[in-house]
Design a protein around this motif. Structure first.
Motif, short mmCIF file in Angstrom:
data_model
loop_
_atom_site.label_atom_id
_atom_site.label_comp_id
_atom_site.label_asym_id
_atom_site.label_seq_id
_atom_site.Cartn_x
_atom_site.Cartn_y
_atom_site.Cartn_z
N GLU A 9 0.81 -1.21 0.00
CA GLU A 9 0.00 0.00 0.00
C GLU A 9 0.85 1.27 0.00
N TYR A 10 2.12 1.15 0.38
CA TYR A 10 3.03 2.29 0.35
C TYR A 10 3.97 2.23 -0.86
N GLY A 11 3.62 1.41 -1.82
CA GLY A 11 4.48 1.23 -2.98
C GLY A 11 4.69 2.50 -3.78
N VAL A 12 3.64 3.34 -3.88
CA VAL A 12 3.76 4.60 -4.62
C VAL A 12 4.80 5.51 -3.96
N ILE A 13 4.76 5.59 -2.63
CA ILE A 13 5.71 6.44 -1.91
C ILE A 13 7.14 5.92 -2.08
N ARG A 14 7.31 4.60 -2.03
CA ARG A 14 8.66 4.03 -2.16
C ARG A 14 9.27 4.36 -3.53
N VAL A 15 8.45 4.44 -4.54
CA VAL A 15 8.95 4.78 -5.88
C VAL A 15 9.22 6.28 -5.99
N GLN A 16 8.45 7.09 -5.28
CA GLN A 16 8.51 8.55 -5.47
C GLN A 16 9.61 9.23 -4.66
N TRP A 17 10.10 8.64 -3.56
CA TRP A 17 10.95 9.41 -2.67
C TRP A 17 12.25 9.90 -3.32
N PRO A 18 12.91 9.14 -4.23
CA PRO A 18 14.11 9.72 -4.86
C PRO A 18 13.80 10.96 -5.69
N THR A 19 12.68 10.92 -6.40
CA THR A 19 12.26 12.10 -7.17
C THR A 19 12.00 13.28 -6.24
N SER A 20 11.34 13.01 -5.11
CA SER A 20 11.06 14.07 -4.15
C SER A 20 12.35 14.69 -3.63
N LEU A 21 13.33 13.87 -3.30
CA LEU A 21 14.60 14.38 -2.78
C LEU A 21 15.30 15.27 -3.81
N ALA A 22 15.31 14.83 -5.07
CA ALA A 22 15.93 15.64 -6.13
C ALA A 22 15.20 16.97 -6.31
N LEU A 23 13.87 16.93 -6.25
CA LEU A 23 13.10 18.17 -6.41
C LEU A 23 13.29 19.11 -5.23
N ILE A 24 13.43 18.55 -4.03
CA ILE A 24 13.67 19.41 -2.86
C ILE A 24 14.96 20.20 -3.04
N ILE A 25 16.02 19.52 -3.44
CA ILE A 25 17.30 20.21 -3.66
C ILE A 25 17.18 21.25 -4.76
N ALA A 26 16.52 20.87 -5.87
CA ALA A 26 16.37 21.81 -6.99
C ALA A 26 15.55 23.03 -6.60
N ASN A 27 14.46 22.82 -5.86
CA ASN A 27 13.60 23.94 -5.49
C ASN A 27 14.28 24.88 -4.50
N LEU A 28 15.03 24.33 -3.56
CA LEU A 28 15.76 25.19 -2.61
C LEU A 28 16.80 26.03 -3.35
N LEU A 29 17.47 25.44 -4.33
CA LEU A 29 18.43 26.20 -5.13
C LEU A 29 17.73 27.30 -5.94
N LEU A 30 16.59 26.95 -6.54
CA LEU A 30 15.85 27.95 -7.32
C LEU A 30 15.38 29.10 -6.44
N MET A 31 14.89 28.79 -5.25
CA MET A 31 14.45 29.85 -4.35
C MET A 31 15.60 30.76 -3.96
N SER A 32 16.77 30.19 -3.67
CA SER A 32 17.91 31.01 -3.29
C SER A 32 18.39 31.90 -4.42
N LEU A 33 18.15 31.47 -5.67
CA LEU A 33 18.60 32.25 -6.82
C LEU A 33 17.56 33.28 -7.29
N LEU A 34 16.27 32.96 -7.15
CA LEU A 34 15.24 33.77 -7.79
C LEU A 34 14.42 34.65 -6.84
N VAL A 35 14.27 34.22 -5.60
CA VAL A 35 13.36 34.92 -4.69
C VAL A 35 13.85 36.32 -4.33
N PHE A 36 15.16 36.53 -4.31
CA PHE A 36 15.70 37.83 -3.88
C PHE A 36 16.20 38.66 -5.04
N ARG A 37 15.84 38.29 -6.26
CA ARG A 37 16.25 39.08 -7.43
C ARG A 37 15.41 40.35 -7.56
#
Length: 321
Positions: free
Chosen positions: A293-321
């Protein structure tokens, strides 16, 4: 002019139909669940108007209905409803082919057309659709048009829209209303001062003079609250009230539009990681009859981790421009 209450009333009509069909089959708890949801959709604007006018009992009764929804949901289980003979369905799918995708693709295409056409001078869209809620009303209108297209493509009777809609509602069950409930919970948290409490805790825990520390706390807080509450819409008002507006926008001059957009996107990363987002992560496992029943989450967590890093980088670059 089409306004948002019309869309909710239309949704309410579908849910009333689901309640009646379940009552006819003596599935009383499911019928009661959908009946309560239908009242909120059909009479929600009247309940709000009565509350603003000082008549409290309709809102209090609706609050009791929300409690009843929780009790009814605790007694129900998500189940896959029978959708007919597999051979008949396979033959129908083979006959229709790729035309089956036309109604589904029509919805986003029509929403884009309505929203973009509203920006053209003299288009007249804003004379038909309330511009204050243009995207949401466009989505409702597109869904109605897509239903008509689906009936035309499949040559099905109009009543199939109700029966198939009811089948989908019953298959998904209580998670259908979970995003709305959690978004409402976020507003309740803001009104009760949770955002201010978070601001006080963050100010004591991190160096607020550092924009990066505040930004990191905001991004990770969006992920954590989304994972806890199951929905970024619930986490967003709390984190914006607690960190986004007082620390990032007011103190460090962040762009609120960029912060809001990227903050929500970061919060969605938490959605990929939590069973609390039942409509995204648990219901698909049930519908697909997965063993885990948690199979969807097990497949998604690597994608989530990559997106977390990408979004934090985007915020640091774009939010204060």
């Amino acid at each position: 002019m089409l306004t948002l209450p019309y869309v909710f009333k239309l949704i309410g009509v579908l849910i009333v139909g689901a309640a009646l069909l379940n009552a006819r089959e003596r599935r009383w708890s499911t019928a009661a669940f959908w009946a309560i949801v239908a009242v909120a959709c059909v009479a929600g604007d009247w309940i709000l108007a009565a509350d603003k006018a000082g008549t409290r009992w309709p809102a209090q009764a609706m609050g009791g209905g929300v409690v009843a929804l929780a009790l009814l949901a605790s007694r129900s289980r998500t189940r896959v409803m029978d959708d007919g003979d597999p051979a008949t369905r396979a033959a129908s799918a083979a006959r229709l082919g790729n035309r089956l995708f036309i109604p589904a693709l029509a919805i986003p295409a029509l929403v884009a057309v309505f929203v973009l056409a509203a920006k053209l001078p003299g288009s007249g869209v804003t004379r038909v659709i309330d511009p204050a809620q243009l995207p949401l009303i466009s989505l409702g209108l597109a869904a109605v048009i897509a239903l008509a297209v689906a009936l035309g493509v499949t040559h099905a009777a109009p009543v199939r829209g109700l029966t198939e809609g009811r089948r989908l509602l019953d298959t998904i069950g209580w998670p259908v209303v979970l995003p709305t409930m959690l978004a409402t919970l976020g507003s309740v948290f803001v009104e009760t001062g949770v955002g201010k409490a978070i601001a006080a805790l963050v100010s004591a825990a991190i160096p607020t003079q550092s924009w990066f520390a505040c930004l990191l706390a905001f991004g990770l807080g969006m992920i954590a609250f989304t994972a806890i509450m199951g929905n970024a819409f619930a986490a967003f008002p709390v984190m914006m009230a607690g960190i986004g507006l007082p620390l990032l926008v007011t103190r460090h001059g962040a762009n609120p539009a960029a912060l809001g957009a990227l903050g929500m996107l970061t919060g969605y990363c938490g959605t990929l990681l939590t069973p609390m987002a039942a409509n995204f992560n648990i219901v698909p496992a049930v519908l697909l009859e997965l063993r885990d029943e948690y199979g969807v989450i097990r497949v998604q967590w690597p994608t989530s981790l990559a997106l977390i890093i990408a979004n934090l980088l985007l915020m640091s670059l774009l939010v204060f421009r």
